[in-house]
Design a protein around this motif. Structure first.
Motif, PDB file in Angstrom:
ATOM      1  N   PRO A  53      16.871  67.752  68.667  1.00 38.49           N
ATOM      2  CA  PRO A  53      15.790  67.497  67.716  1.00 38.49           C
ATOM      3  C   PRO A  53      16.364  66.899  66.437  1.00 38.49           C
ATOM      4  O   PRO A  53      17.484  67.231  66.034  1.00 38.49           O
ATOM      5  N   PRO A  54      15.646  66.005  65.801  1.00 36.72           N
ATOM      6  CA  PRO A  54      16.182  65.369  64.596  1.00 36.72           C
ATOM      7  C   PRO A  54      16.330  66.382  63.476  1.00 36.72           C
ATOM      8  O   PRO A  54      15.518  67.283  63.314  1.00 36.72           O
ATOM      9  N   ARG A  55      17.400  66.208  62.717  1.00 31.78           N
ATOM     10  CA  ARG A  55      17.644  67.091  61.579  1.00 31.78           C
ATOM     11  C   ARG A  55      16.784  66.656  60.408  1.00 31.78           C
ATOM     12  O   ARG A  55      16.594  65.464  60.187  1.00 31.78           O
ATOM     13  N   PRO A  56      16.307  67.607  59.666  1.00 34.45           N
ATOM     14  CA  PRO A  56      15.572  67.195  58.471  1.00 34.45           C
ATOM     15  C   PRO A  56      16.554  66.627  57.454  1.00 34.45           C
ATOM     16  O   PRO A  56      17.685  67.101  57.345  1.00 34.45           O
TER      17      PRO A  56
END
Length: 170
Positions: free
Chosen positions: A52-55
């Motif tokens: 999942p993409p990191r914030p």
């Protein structure tokens, strides 16, 4: 009399008449049907799912709690004092910021001849003049003298990482 063909247990067919010799005929009903075979649901195996993409990091929140500006200021002061190589901050600076930092590091405004006392951050003042920009001024204690280092952090438009765009030391 009408004859109907039925399937027997042996796989042969026989005429269902009132009587007669032959194989035993069993009528097929719903109760003799085998139970439906239950197939367990498929469990996904180790599929190659992207992480999942990191914030993105946000320095305004970090300045209030974890201190992005003081942490970067400490590393910057260590470079200017000659305690850390300039290349360690290369990926955290823009091209112009790196040129300014390399020039300042070669001049050595925070270097001391004795090198017994490390420079220490005294006060860190932060200002956010606009979105994606953070300007910081740091007072540095180097023994009996006090110096000032100012730098500007800008958020990169594509990677959302903070980079040092300008450095000045006096």
């Amino acid at each position: 009399m009408a004859e109907t063909a039925l399937r027997s247990t042996t796989g042969t067919t026989a005429a269902a008449t009132g009587g007669g010799a032959g194989p035993t005929i069993h009528r097929l009903t719903g109760t003799h049907c085998p139970a439906p075979r239950r197939v367990p649901p498929r469990r996904p195996g180790p599929a190659h799912r992207p992480a999942p993409p990191r914030p993105p990091r946000h320095p305004r929140a970090a300045c209030d709690s974890s201190g992005l500006a003081p942490r970067f200021a400490l590393r910057l002061v260590e470079v200017l004092a000659g305690l850390r190589p300039v290349g360690q901050l290369a990926r955290h600076t823009t091209h112009d910021g790196y040129r300014q930092l390399a020039r300042l590091a070669s001049d050595g405004p925070l270097r001391r001849a004795d090198r017994t006392t490390r420079p220490r951050l005294a006060q860190v003042h932060e200002c956010a003049p606009g979105p994606g920009v953070l300007e910081v001024c740091v007072r540095v204690e180097t023994g009996e003298r006090h110096r000032v280092v100012a730098f500007r952090l800008e958020r990169h438009w594509r990677t959302e990482q903070w980079q040092c765009a300008a450095v000045e030391a006096r």
